[in-house]
Design a protein around this motif. Structure first.
Motif, mmCIF file in Angstrom:
data_model
loop_
_atom_site.group_PDB
_atom_site.id
_atom_site.type_symbol
_atom_site.label_atom_id
_atom_site.label_comp_id
_atom_site.label_asym_id
_atom_site.label_seq_id
_atom_site.Cartn_x
_atom_site.Cartn_y
_atom_site.Cartn_z
ATOM 1 N N ARG A 15 0.847 -1.186 -0.115
ATOM 2 C CA ARG A 15 0.307 0.094 -0.161
ATOM 3 C C ARG A 15 0.893 0.998 0.158
ATOM 4 N N LYS A 16 2.073 1.283 -0.193
ATOM 5 C CA LYS A 16 3.532 2.203 0.160
ATOM 6 C C LYS A 16 2.843 3.364 0.829
ATOM 7 N N VAL A 17 2.488 2.507 2.380
ATOM 8 C CA VAL A 17 2.500 2.833 3.725
ATOM 9 C C VAL A 17 3.468 3.474 4.509
ATOM 10 N N ALA A 18 3.676 4.485 4.578
ATOM 11 C CA ALA A 18 5.158 5.451 5.415
ATOM 12 C C ALA A 18 5.288 4.790 6.493
ATOM 13 N N HIS A 19 6.017 3.722 6.750
ATOM 14 C CA HIS A 19 6.040 2.560 8.311
ATOM 15 C C HIS A 19 7.778 2.952 8.714
ATOM 16 N N THR A 20 7.945 2.377 10.118
ATOM 17 C CA THR A 20 9.199 1.492 10.205
ATOM 18 C C THR A 20 9.226 0.565 11.213
ATOM 19 N N VAL A 21 10.159 -0.270 10.960
ATOM 20 C CA VAL A 21 10.458 -1.627 11.442
ATOM 21 C C VAL A 21 10.761 -1.781 11.840
ATOM 22 N N HIS A 22 10.656 -2.423 13.475
ATOM 23 C CA HIS A 22 11.822 -2.384 14.434
ATOM 24 C C HIS A 22 11.588 -3.070 15.356
ATOM 25 N N VAL A 43 10.571 3.600 24.175
ATOM 26 C CA VAL A 43 9.981 4.363 23.188
ATOM 27 C C VAL A 43 8.244 4.586 24.889
ATOM 28 N N ALA A 44 8.231 5.851 24.937
ATOM 29 C CA ALA A 44 7.231 5.547 25.593
ATOM 30 C C ALA A 44 5.988 5.146 25.895
ATOM 31 N N GLU A 45 5.878 4.432 26.765
ATOM 32 C CA GLU A 45 4.507 3.007 26.852
ATOM 33 C C GLU A 45 3.255 3.108 26.451
ATOM 34 N N GLU A 46 2.667 4.778 26.863
ATOM 35 C CA GLU A 46 1.765 4.931 25.693
ATOM 36 C C GLU A 46 1.152 5.285 24.496
ATOM 37 N N ARG A 47 2.504 4.841 23.457
ATOM 38 C CA ARG A 47 2.530 5.100 21.838
ATOM 39 C C ARG A 47 2.792 3.293 21.503
ATOM 40 N N VAL A 48 3.248 2.565 22.933
ATOM 41 C CA VAL A 48 2.924 1.283 21.870
ATOM 42 C C VAL A 48 1.534 0.611 22.343
ATOM 43 N N PHE A 49 1.260 -0.126 20.722
ATOM 44 C CA PHE A 49 -0.326 -0.574 20.985
ATOM 45 C C PHE A 49 -0.536 -2.418 21.272
ATOM 46 N N LYS A 50 -1.126 -2.597 22.166
ATOM 47 C CA LYS A 50 -0.801 -4.066 22.198
ATOM 48 C C LYS A 50 -2.218 -4.428 21.386
ATOM 49 N N THR A 51 -2.663 -6.087 20.757
ATOM 50 C CA THR A 51 -3.905 -6.320 19.927
ATOM 51 C C THR A 51 -4.063 -7.274 20.859
ATOM 52 N N LEU A 52 -5.528 -7.306 21.232
ATOM 53 C CA LEU A 52 -6.565 -7.970 21.838
ATOM 54 C C LEU A 52 -7.465 -8.313 21.095
ATOM 55 N N VAL A 53 -7.615 -10.164 20.872
ATOM 56 C CA VAL A 53 -9.122 -10.332 20.406
ATOM 57 C C VAL A 53 -9.443 -10.800 21.411
ATOM 58 N N ALA A 54 -11.287 -9.993 20.729
ATOM 59 C CA ALA A 54 -12.209 -10.595 22.232
ATOM 60 C C ALA A 54 -13.068 -11.239 21.102
ATOM 61 N N GLU A 55 -14.408 -11.893 22.096
ATOM 62 C CA GLU A 55 -15.721 -12.235 20.885
ATOM 63 C C GLU A 55 -17.098 -11.310 21.245
ATOM 64 N N ARG A 122 -4.798 8.981 18.577
ATOM 65 C CA ARG A 122 -4.888 10.377 17.890
ATOM 66 C C ARG A 122 -3.866 11.495 18.883
ATOM 67 N N ARG A 123 -3.093 10.909 20.045
ATOM 68 C CA ARG A 123 -2.439 11.846 21.025
ATOM 69 C C ARG A 123 -0.976 11.694 20.308
ATOM 70 N N PHE A 124 -0.269 11.215 19.205
ATOM 71 C CA PHE A 124 0.809 10.819 19.097
ATOM 72 C C PHE A 124 1.144 10.972 16.931
ATOM 73 N N ASP A 125 1.639 12.241 16.356
ATOM 74 C CA ASP A 125 2.346 11.267 15.357
ATOM 75 C C ASP A 125 2.683 10.125 14.985
ATOM 76 N N PRO A 142 -1.006 7.222 13.600
ATOM 77 C CA PRO A 142 -2.162 6.869 13.949
ATOM 78 C C PRO A 142 -3.642 6.439 12.475
ATOM 79 N N ASP A 143 -3.206 7.356 11.084
ATOM 80 C CA ASP A 143 -4.160 7.821 10.781
ATOM 81 C C ASP A 143 -3.722 6.135 9.327
ATOM 82 N N ASP A 144 -2.874 6.264 9.427
ATOM 83 C CA ASP A 144 -2.610 5.123 8.363
ATOM 84 C C ASP A 144 -2.495 3.492 8.941
#
Length: 158
Positions: A15-22, A43-55, A122-125, A142-144
């Protein structure tokens, strides 16, 4: 395994989305994958997001929240118009997403599931989310993240 792409990184490239892989060396004794990423990447902990799967009402749904927060299941259900939510079975989550626990990315999942991202995004670049395996994080706008996952943005972190 190091250096190999994942469905998440392939999607971003396609999709040619700007990103950085760490990447960092995952410690198999570590059980808090998100906090391990915070420490490894510095990095600041509030900028790192976890992915959780729920029903939600029996349908698998993804919640993306800061690693220091908890997923508010009631808020997740409300965000997708549901009534009841509970955490999904690990095997069901892995089967549906195509990723292993601790490496589940909201991007490039095997089955396209409804996604809700916490409003704090939305609080972060840029923010970080799993790149599709333990020890791999993707930094992107975040928008991406919201656009690529067709996510709803709502306050779902408690």
């Amino acid at each position: 395994m190091a250096g190999k792409g994942t469905p998440a990184t392939a999607l971003l490239t396609r999709r040619k989305v700007a990103h950085t892989v760490h990447s960092y060396e995952h410690d198999p004794r570590e059980s808090s994958y998100g906090l391990e990423a915070v420490a490894a990447l510095g990095v600041a902990e509030e900028r790192v997001f976890k992915t959780l799967v729920a029903e939600v009402d029996g349908k698998l749904t993804v919640g993306v929240v800061p690693v220091t927060g908890q997923l508010n299941l009631k808020a997740l259900a409300a965000a997708v118009g549901g009534k009841r939510a509970r955490m999904a079975d690990v095997e069901a989550a892995q089967r549906a997403t195509g990723y292993v626990l601790g490496g589940i990315s909201p991007l490039g999942q095997r089955t396209r599931l409804p996604v809700v991202v916490d409003a704090s995004v939305r609080r972060f670049d840029t923010v970080f989310c799993s790149g599709g395996r333990r020890g791999l994080e993707i930094e992107l706008a975040p928008d991406d993240l919201v656009a690529l996952t067709a996510a709803t943005v709502a306050p779902i972190a408690g």
